[in-house]
Structures are given as structure tokens and as C-alpha cells.
Design an enzyme around this catalytic site. Structure first.
Site, PDB file in Angstrom:
ATOM      1  N   LYS A   1       0.845  -1.201   0.000  1.00 16.80           N
ATOM      2  CA  LYS A   1       0.000   0.000   0.000  1.00 16.80           C
ATOM      3  C   LYS A   1       0.885   1.257   0.000  1.00 16.80           C
ATOM      4  O   LYS A   1       2.092   1.173  -0.130  1.00 16.80           O
ATOM      5  CB  LYS A   1      -0.967  -0.046   1.185  1.00 16.80           C
TER       6      LYS A   1
HETATM    7  C1  LIG Z   1      -5.216  -4.536   1.308  1.00 17.90           C
HETATM    8  C2  LIG Z   1      -6.675  -4.367   1.363  1.00 17.90           C
HETATM    9  C3  LIG Z   1      -7.448  -4.724   2.470  1.00 17.90           C
HETATM   10  C4  LIG Z   1      -6.884  -5.479   3.632  1.00 17.90           C
HETATM   11  O1  LIG Z   1      -5.801  -4.847   4.195  1.00 17.90           O
HETATM   12  P1  LIG Z   1      -4.917  -5.612   5.293  1.00 17.90           P
HETATM   13  O2  LIG Z   1      -4.218  -4.480   5.990  1.00 17.90           O
HETATM   14  O3  LIG Z   1      -3.981  -6.483   4.510  1.00 17.90           O
HETATM   15  O4  LIG Z   1      -5.801  -6.372   6.169  1.00 17.90           O
HETATM   16  C5  LIG Z   1      -8.788  -4.433   2.472  1.00 17.90           C
HETATM   17  N1  LIG Z   1      -9.370  -3.837   1.435  1.00 17.90           N
HETATM   18  C6  LIG Z   1      -8.676  -3.498   0.331  1.00 17.90           C
HETATM   19  C7  LIG Z   1      -9.382  -2.810  -0.792  1.00 17.90           C
HETATM   20  C8  LIG Z   1      -7.319  -3.760   0.250  1.00 17.90           C
HETATM   21  O5  LIG Z   1      -6.633  -3.464  -0.855  1.00 17.90           O
END
Ligand SMILES: *Cc1c(COP(=O)(O)O)cnc(C)c1O
Length: 385
Positions: free
Chosen positions: A188
Site C-alpha cells: 500500500k
Molecule cells: C489490502 C486491502 C485490504 C486489507 O488490508 P490488510 O491491511 O492487509 O488487512 C482491504 N481492502 C482493500 C481494498 C485492500 O486493498
């Protein structure tokens, strides 16, 4: 392999984590609240609650809004499964709203149509979860208006979108929602290893989330059923979890936050180079909504139907060239677990059509122009007729 996304970790970030290891607290020390305050200040939200992932953040967001058995949660089929699983964790029914074929976000017109049908059937959702796909905000004015008209609550899944904004409001400020959620997974925009954050302007929602991330326990006498007694006393007043963030994660997140603006600017510069270099190829390039400043988590192209090769072949050729392309997302409702709940291929045709042609090109803040040029030449080579 050039990855589709990756973290940018500096020596300063590493030092921040090492400093924690030499300190008194590895968890529940000063850095978690410092990270919360810094994120809240950055996006202009009143409260921030750090947790160990965005998945946990979505779960707690649903719980504090009272989602339970007999309720419904709607989200976008073009997302990671966590966006809808949070509803299932609470025993709620889950359903989806098809996407806008330009933004790939939940379509507000489709949402209105589905709400009108649901109102006649007496099956309105309790919560709607717009997902800011690829870092570009959903149309939050439209969704906020529908929330007032139809009486549902809004959780923004902003896992892709920290650093972005909608009509000048930073994503996470909750200008048109009850809660927004960030992810700090390494692919991210900024990372804490694993980690997530709940943003809200509602103090009561924040304090319930704080209790639920730590077993449903409180030490606040005002929240206790039987206050008083010794100073050691705590009370369990709800059924919570251990969703806490560690000090190492918070230290990394705090240090990364200082680079957030630079990271997003770097992503925009790279995206502009892709836009320029790929515009004559048989590809649908990402559309930028004029009201949105995207955090540009992903750079997704769709292969035109008249292209000389299809998505599968393009994907394989790029992987053979050492380019770690990916596909975001397999529509959630087509996953076997969701088929077993009754969803079928064909239920959300725009998300399915988008998925059949989509490919995510590598994009991350530290991507070199040389690496990007390699991706560009491989695309030109593969798609030239
Ligand atoms: C990455 C992601 C999540 C989950 O995030 P985590 O921190 O890995 O639990 C949820 N929704 C979306 C759209 C994502 O890209």
C-alpha cells in the site's frame, strides 16, 4: 522480477524500529497513540484508532456501527475479499453494487437503483462500504446523500487511498462517511509491515473501537458497569479481540508518514510517464476523475478487444520478461466461498467485464525510470500489430 508494488523503506525507518527494540515498550507504549494522532492530523479526522490490519479495522468498524445477524452490508465486487468478509464476520448478509466502468468504483446510480428496490422489499442495507479502488476516491458526495436519504451508515475502505482527496477533502477526513479505514500492508502507499487504522469524527465510535481491539476491556470508570474498587480494576464490557498494533509497527508507520506526500507525488510522476508512453497502444488507460486526487496505489490498464493479444497472453509475456504484473480484482462474488452463498457469474457484469480485461502494471514510489522503461518497451513489443 519488477514487482507490481512494493514498500520504500529508508535507513531512517529502520532506525525508528530499532529504537523501539531498545525501549521499554514493544506494544502499548507511546508510539501507537503518536501514530494515531499524526494520521488523524494529516487527514483532518477527529479520532484515529490503530489496529493490526485493515481487515481488523473493517471488522471493528462494522461492529461499532452495530452490524449483526439480520442486517445487510453492501460493497463493491471489484475489491479484495476483506471488504465484504467484514460483514460476514458479524453474521450479516453481504451483497454488492456494480461498478462505474470509468472509475471502477461502486457506481452511485447503480447504488440508488438497488436501494430503491431494496426499500420496496424492506431489505435496506445497514452499512455500505465504498472502496476507493486504485487510490481514487469513490463519489462520496453522491454516496453521502444516498446515506441520508436511505438511512444507512458508510464505511470507506480507503486501503488504497491514504494521501488522496475528494473535492479537496483528504480521504480519511470522513466528510461524507461514518468511518474510513486505511491499510499499511507493504504494497500500500505507506507501510507498518502489517497494520490498519480506523478514522472517525464520532468519539463514541472511536472509544468502542478502542475497547474492541483489546478484548472489549475498559479501564475508564465512566464506561464501567461497576466502577470503583482498586486501581487494578478493569472491566470486560463487550466481546473484543486482540487486534492491537505493536510499537515497532507504529514507529515504522510514523516514520513512513513523513514521506507520504513525496510517495504519492512520485507515483503521479510515474503514472504520467505511463500515460504518455502507452497512449497509442490498444489499452484503456486509467481515467482520472476531475474531483479526485488519487493516491495511485495501482495503475490498471484494460486490454482493448481489438488488441492483437488477449489479457492472458499479455500477462504471461510480461511475467516472462520479469515484469510482475498482477490483476486487481477477481470479482469477490465469483470466489467459491461466495458462490456457495448463492452469488453467480453474471450478477455484476460490469465488474466481471472489467476484470476480464484488466492488468495492473508495476507502480511504486521508488520505481526507477529504467525499470518503468523496461515495462513500457515490453508492452509496446507485445501489443504492436
Ligand atoms: C489490502 C486491502 C485490504 C486489507 O488490508 P490488510 O491491511 O492487509 O488487512 C482491504 N481492502 C482493500 C481494498 C485492500 O486493498
Amino acid at each position: 522480477m519488477i514487482p507490481y508494488g512494493r514498500q520504500s523503506v529508508s535507513e531512517k525507518d529502520i532506525q525508528a524500529v530499532v529504537d523501539v527494540l531498545r525501549s521499554d515498550f514493544l506494544t502499548q507504549g507511546p508510539r501507537v497513540p503518536a501514530f494515531e494522532r499524526a494520521i488523524a492530523a494529516h487527514v483532518g479526522a477527529k479520532h484515529a484508532v490503530a489496529v493490526n490490519s485493515a481487515t481488523s479495522a473493517l471488522h471493528l468498524a462494522c461492529l461499532v456501527l452495530g452490524l449483526g445477524a439480520g442486517d445487510a452490508l453492501w460493497t463493491s465486487p471489484n475489491s479484495f475479499v476483506a471488504s465484504s468478509n467484514c460483514g460476514l464476520y458479524c453474521g450479516a448478509r453481504v451483497d454488492f453494487v456494480d461498478i462505474d466502468p470509468r472509475t471502477y468504483n461502486m457506481c452511485p446510480r447503480a447504488l440508488r437503483r438497488k436501494l430503491e428496490t431494496a426499500r420496496s422489499a424492506g431489505r435496506l442495507p445497514k452499512i455500505v462500504v465504498p472502496v476507493h479502488f486504485s487510490g481514487q476516491s469513490s463519489d462520496m458526495d453522491a454516496i453521502g446523500e444516498l446515506a441520508r436519504e436511505f438511512g444507512f451508515r458508510v464505511i470507506e475502505d480507503a486501503s488504497h487511498a491514504i494521501g488522496g482527496s475528494w473535492r479537496g477533502s483528504p480521504v480519511g477526513s470522513c466528510a461524507h462517511s461514518d468511518i474510513a479505514v486505511f491499510s499499511f500492508h507493504p504494497v500500500k502507499i505507506i507501510t507498518s509491515g502489517e497494520g490498519g487504522m480506523i478514522l472517525t469524527n464520532d468519539a463514541a465510535l472511536a472509544s468502542r473501537a478502542i475497547e474492541l481491539r483489546s478484548h472489549g476491556v475498559t479501564r475508564d470508570p465512566d464506561r464501567m458497569v461497576r466502577p470503583g474498587g482498586g486501581a487494578w480494576r478493569y472491566e470486560q464490557i463487550g466481546l473484543g479481540f486482540n487486534y492491537r498494533m505493536t510499537e515497532m509497527q507504529a514507529a515504522l508507520g510514523l516514520s513512513q508518514l513523513e514521506e507520504l506526500v513525496r510517495f504519492v507525488v512520485a507515483r503521479h510522476a510515474l503514472a504520467a510517464r505511463y500515460d504518455e508512453a502507452l497512449r497509442d497502444l490498444p489499452l484503456v488507460l486509467p481515467w482520472r476523475h476531475p474531483d479526485s486526487y488519487s493516491a495511485l496505489h495501482l495503475y490498471v490498464v484494460q486490454i482493448e478487444d481489438h488488441a492483437p493479444i488477449g489479457r492472458m497472453e499479455l500477462f504471461e509475456r510480461l511475467r516472462e520478461e520479469g515484469i510482475g504484473v498482477n490483476v486487481h480484482y477477481i470479482p469477490i462474488h465469483t470466489q467459491p466461498y461466495y458462490s456457495a452463498l448463492g452469488f453467480q457469474v453474471g450478477d455484476f457484469p460490469l465488474a466481471e467485464r472489467y476484470y476480464s480485461r484488466a492488468i495492473s502494471l508495476p507502480l511504486y514510489a521508488d520505481m526507477s525510470e529504467a525499470a518503468q522503461d523496461h515495462v513500457i518497451s515490453a508492452l509496446i513489443e507485445a501489443l504492436r500489430r
